[in-house]
Design a protein around this motif. Structure first.
Motif, short mmCIF file in Angstrom:
data_model
loop_
_atom_site.label_atom_id
_atom_site.label_comp_id
_atom_site.label_asym_id
_atom_site.label_seq_id
_atom_site.Cartn_x
_atom_site.Cartn_y
_atom_site.Cartn_z
N ARG A 41 -0.44 22.92 -20.18
CA ARG A 41 -1.08 21.64 -20.62
C ARG A 41 -0.57 20.11 -21.44
O ARG A 41 0.65 21.34 -21.76
N LYS A 42 -0.80 19.60 -20.61
CA LYS A 42 0.35 18.31 -20.89
C LYS A 42 0.29 17.75 -22.70
O LYS A 42 -1.42 17.62 -23.21
N SER A 43 0.87 17.27 -23.21
CA SER A 43 0.77 16.70 -24.81
C SER A 43 0.10 15.75 -25.36
O SER A 43 -0.25 14.76 -23.95
N ARG A 44 -0.53 15.16 -25.97
CA ARG A 44 -0.91 13.62 -26.41
C ARG A 44 0.13 12.73 -26.28
O ARG A 44 0.00 11.88 -25.71
N GLU A 45 1.60 12.97 -26.59
CA GLU A 45 2.33 12.30 -26.74
C GLU A 45 2.24 11.72 -24.56
O GLU A 45 2.70 10.88 -24.39
N PHE A 46 2.49 13.14 -23.94
CA PHE A 46 2.34 12.76 -22.18
C PHE A 46 1.54 11.79 -21.98
O PHE A 46 2.03 10.47 -21.17
N TRP A 47 -0.01 11.74 -22.13
CA TRP A 47 -0.74 11.05 -22.02
C TRP A 47 -0.34 9.55 -22.48
O TRP A 47 -1.24 8.98 -21.32
N THR A 48 -0.18 9.40 -23.54
CA THR A 48 -0.28 8.13 -24.62
C THR A 48 1.31 7.13 -23.61
O THR A 48 1.25 7.07 -23.12
N LEU A 49 2.32 8.30 -23.24
CA LEU A 49 2.92 7.64 -21.95
C LEU A 49 2.65 6.90 -20.60
O LEU A 49 3.41 5.74 -19.87
N VAL A 50 2.00 7.84 -20.14
CA VAL A 50 1.82 7.49 -18.59
C VAL A 50 0.51 6.37 -19.35
O VAL A 50 0.04 5.47 -18.10
N GLN A 51 0.09 6.31 -20.08
CA GLN A 51 -1.30 4.88 -19.66
C GLN A 51 -0.09 4.36 -20.24
O GLN A 51 -0.47 2.74 -19.77
N GLU A 52 0.62 3.95 -20.89
CA GLU A 52 1.21 2.82 -21.30
C GLU A 52 2.60 1.88 -19.97
O GLU A 52 2.58 1.55 -20.24
N SER A 53 2.67 3.23 -19.15
CA SER A 53 3.35 3.36 -18.09
C SER A 53 2.75 2.77 -17.07
O SER A 53 3.05 1.72 -16.01
N GLU A 54 0.69 2.34 -17.48
CA GLU A 54 0.63 1.68 -16.23
C GLU A 54 -0.20 0.56 -16.83
O GLU A 54 -0.86 -0.44 -16.32
N LYS A 55 0.78 -0.10 -17.92
CA LYS A 55 0.27 -1.68 -18.55
C LYS A 55 1.41 -1.96 -17.71
O LYS A 55 1.86 -2.39 -17.18
#
Length: 272
Positions: A258-272
């Motif tokens: 599973r991916k870390s919370r930090e990974f998903w935070t970075l993914v969300q930020e890259s979509e902005k």
């Protein structure tokens, strides 16, 4: 914990209970007999549904504890019957209530206390109860556990946040017949995705104008229903939860990918 053929396990009684609506005193008298029966059957713990002694009522001021009576009942009954107990209730306080689940051991000592994080706004629960703010994990009888209450079951991120600590998820609920198939699906999903046992403890009967069919189930980490309560009636049934989770996770190490919370935070930020 007990042992059978060299494997340690915890013997638990699931109380598919129907309280007297909004009446703690009558429900306590009835619950006492269930606790006694579970202890006589050598259960180490007995777990009741959400808001166990009153039903899912929005009359917070009338059903909340005034003098810690639920906690006192649990402590005295646990000691008298030498069994751990889990009960849902509204603790004493002012303002909005807290939909709480408390577990004590056979000596009446508190093991875990959890406040429901997701009030059920569809039924206006959020207008009468404040949501909890803490994810709770701990240990009962040698098995690591996590707790969610009813509507919490619909939010997989809550249980993901607990991982990999729990080997067993406890889900006390007042889950109505109208959505009972979703109950079964979600319990099985939480078991498979987190590689844990899941115990769904539902109430039964007509409570406050809503019908509950019971259908409490215990699911193993493969998503298989290994124990189930009766449909359309109260039921007290026993189940055995073993300590083989780590072996299973090592054999099929899904959680390690599973991916870390930090990974998903970075993914969300890259979509902005």
């Amino acid at each position: 914990m007990m042992k059978k053929k060299g494997v340690a396990f915890l013997k638990i009684a699931v109380a598919q209970f129907s309280p007297t609506w909004e009446n703690k005193e009558q429900s306590m008298a009835k619950a006492e007999s269930w606790i006694k029966e579970a202890a006589q059957k050598n259960a180490e713990f007995i777990f009741f549904p959400e808001l166990s002694l009153t039903g899912f009522s929005m009359k917070v001021d009338s059903i909340r504890d005034q003098l810690n009576e639920t906690e006192s009942f649990m402590k005295s009954s646990a000691i008298k019957n030498q069994i751990g107990i889990g009960i849902g209730y509204v603790p004493a306080g002012d303002g909005l209530g807290r939909n709480t689940y408390l577990i004590v051991d056979a000596n009446g000592e508190q093991l875990l206390s959890y406040d429901k994080i997701h009030p059920f706004s569809f039924a206006k629960e959020d207008q009468f109860y404040q949501g909890g703010e803490r994810v709770i994990t701990g240990n009962i009888g040698g098995i690591p556990v996590g707790i969610g209450i009813c509507f919490d079951l619909r939010f997989p991120e809550l249980y993901r946040a607990m991982m990999p600590k729990p080997h067993l998820l406890l889900i006390p609920a007042n889950w109505p017949l109208a959505r009972i198939e979703q109950w079964k699906i979600l319990l099985r999903a939480r078991a498979v995705e987190n590689q844990v046992f899941v115990m769904g403890i539902n109430c039964a009967g007509n409570l406050g104008g809503v019908y509950y069919s019971g259908e409490s189930i215990v699911v193993n980490p493969l998503g298989e229903v290994i124990y189930s309560g009766k449909k359309d009636s109260e039921d007290l049934f026993l189940c055995e939860i073993d300590d083989q989770i780590e072996k299973m996770r090592q054999h099929f190490p899904v959680l390690e990918d599973r991916k870390s919370r930090e990974f998903w935070t970075l993914v969300q930020e890259s979509e902005k």
